[in-house]
Write a protein that holds these residues in place. Structure first.
Motif, short mmCIF file in Angstrom:
data_model
loop_
_atom_site.label_atom_id
_atom_site.label_comp_id
_atom_site.label_asym_id
_atom_site.label_seq_id
_atom_site.Cartn_x
_atom_site.Cartn_y
_atom_site.Cartn_z
N ARG A 181 0.93 -1.09 0.01
CA ARG A 181 0.13 -0.04 -0.08
C ARG A 181 0.84 1.22 0.02
N ALA A 182 2.03 1.25 0.79
CA ALA A 182 2.74 2.32 0.96
C ALA A 182 3.62 2.64 -0.49
N ARG A 183 3.68 1.64 -1.27
CA ARG A 183 4.46 1.78 -2.51
C ARG A 183 3.64 2.36 -3.48
N ALA A 184 2.23 1.91 -3.49
CA ALA A 184 1.51 2.75 -4.25
C ALA A 184 0.95 4.15 -4.09
N ASP A 185 0.81 4.37 -2.79
CA ASP A 185 0.59 5.56 -2.27
C ASP A 185 1.69 6.87 -2.62
N ALA A 186 2.94 6.15 -2.49
CA ALA A 186 4.19 7.03 -2.99
C ALA A 186 4.33 7.13 -4.37
N ALA A 187 3.84 6.13 -5.10
CA ALA A 187 4.00 6.35 -6.72
C ALA A 187 2.84 7.39 -7.24
N GLY A 188 1.69 7.52 -6.56
CA GLY A 188 0.75 8.26 -6.99
C GLY A 188 0.57 9.66 -6.19
N ARG A 189 1.82 9.92 -5.32
CA ARG A 189 1.74 11.20 -4.65
C ARG A 189 2.16 12.20 -5.67
N LEU A 201 -2.35 15.31 8.44
CA LEU A 201 -3.30 14.32 9.01
C LEU A 201 -2.93 13.51 10.34
N SER A 202 -3.84 13.10 10.85
CA SER A 202 -3.51 12.30 12.23
C SER A 202 -3.33 10.92 11.97
N TYR A 203 -2.91 10.05 12.84
CA TYR A 203 -2.41 8.87 12.49
C TYR A 203 -3.86 7.76 12.87
N ASP A 204 -4.83 8.14 12.85
CA ASP A 204 -5.88 7.29 13.15
C ASP A 204 -6.68 6.85 11.85
N THR A 205 -6.06 6.98 10.57
CA THR A 205 -6.81 6.31 9.42
C THR A 205 -5.25 5.75 8.60
N TRP A 206 -5.42 5.16 7.60
CA TRP A 206 -4.52 4.64 6.70
C TRP A 206 -3.60 5.72 6.11
N ASP A 207 -4.56 6.60 5.43
CA ASP A 207 -4.07 8.04 4.61
C ASP A 207 -3.17 8.94 5.49
N GLY A 208 -3.60 8.92 6.75
CA GLY A 208 -2.82 9.70 7.76
C GLY A 208 -1.59 9.09 8.01
N LEU A 213 4.29 8.59 7.24
CA LEU A 213 5.54 7.74 7.48
C LEU A 213 5.65 6.84 6.27
N TYR A 214 4.80 5.88 6.37
CA TYR A 214 5.09 4.71 5.30
C TYR A 214 5.48 4.97 3.94
N ALA A 215 4.75 6.02 3.22
CA ALA A 215 4.76 6.07 1.82
C ALA A 215 6.40 6.77 1.67
N ALA A 216 6.79 7.69 2.58
CA ALA A 216 8.07 8.46 2.82
C ALA A 216 9.05 7.15 2.60
N LEU A 217 8.93 6.32 3.49
CA LEU A 217 10.00 5.24 3.49
C LEU A 217 10.01 4.41 2.25
N ALA A 218 8.68 4.03 1.61
CA ALA A 218 8.58 3.25 0.57
C ALA A 218 9.01 3.96 -0.70
#
Length: 251
Positions: A181-189, A201-208, A213-218
């Motif tokens: 999921r993080a890779r897909a988000d990073a590619a689409g950003r 965004l808060s950390y209470d949803t996947w988007d947040g 965090l995760y998309a930056a790493l991926a």
């Protein structure tokens, strides 16, 4: 990022091997004026220490549940990667009564007492300060204990990427699913891989948690993680975007 990375901990190891000096998480708290910047290397050092605390200090084992009663914060990001490194399941906003361990911040200490396992409290004060004169009753102080743990972490058991790793907004994800999921988000950003994203965004949803965090790493990028961003007017926000060289905003 390496194509063979299967867990969030793998993503961090690849980032550390590729460019340890690049910024990874820049944190602002617009209620206190705090700004903290962590390079990949500095972030990884905090993760290693926290992983050792989790594995040895708390005796946490793969598959156990850790309720993270914490806001979007750089120390929350550290705990998410520490859980991934040990193989425990990080439950953002999880039920402490059903968790094996709890890590709580201000406003959540009373609720966290429902956990019968190890409990750690984070002050979330600027510079990660300890509690004065001491932590809330029933808790150990993360800021006091974590410095004594080692800068290198080796899990006692290999982390299975197909096992649960994260629970957010009621959805349970394996380590492999988080990475996918993080890779897909990073590619689409906006800005694509390598983007520097400002997230309010808060950390209470996947988007947040992905944007924060995760998309930056991926994607080999970085995040400007902003707590209490609503306190900024548009002029101050524009100045931050310019000074931090932000390529995308998520709020």
């Amino acid at each position: 990022m390496n194509s063979t990375d299967r867990t969030p901990a793998d993503l961090l190891r690849s980032a550390l091997a590729t460019d340890p000096a690049r910024p990874l998480v820049t944190f602002y708290d617009d209620a206190t004026g705090e700004r903290v910047e962590l390079s990949v290397a500095t972030f990884a050092n905090w993760v290693a220490k926290t992983s050792n605390l989790l594995q040895d200090g708390m005796s946490a084992e793969p598959g156990e549940r850790v309720a993270l009663l914490l806001p979007a914060h750089w120390q929350t990001a550290v705990w998410l990667l520490a859980c991934a490194s040990v193989g425990t399941v990080a439950e953002l906003g999880g039920d402490p009564g059903r968790a094996d361990h709890v890590v709580a911040g201000p406003g959540a200490f009373e609720a966290g007492l429902a956990c019968r396992g190890e409990r750690y409290a984070l002050s979330l004060a600027p510079l990660g300060r300890r509690f004065v004169p001491g932590p809330p009753e029933g808790y150990a102080d993360y800021a006091v204990d974590v410095p004594s743990f080692g800068d290198r972490f080796v899990p006692y058991a290999a982390v299975d990427p197909e096992e649960p790793a994260l629970v957010v907004a009621g959805t349970e994800l394996s380590g492999a699913e988080v990475v996918e999921r993080a890779r897909a988000d990073a590619a689409g950003r906006d800005g694509g891989p390598g983007a520097r994203v400002l997230s309010g965004l808060s950390y209470d949803t996947w988007d947040g948690v992905s944007a924060g965090l995760y998309a930056a790493l991926a994607g080999g990028g970085s995040v400007v993680l902003c707590r209490n961003l609503d306190r900024l007017d548009e002029g101050a926000l524009a100045a931050r975007v310019e000074s931090e060289r932000v390529s995308a905003i998520v709020r």
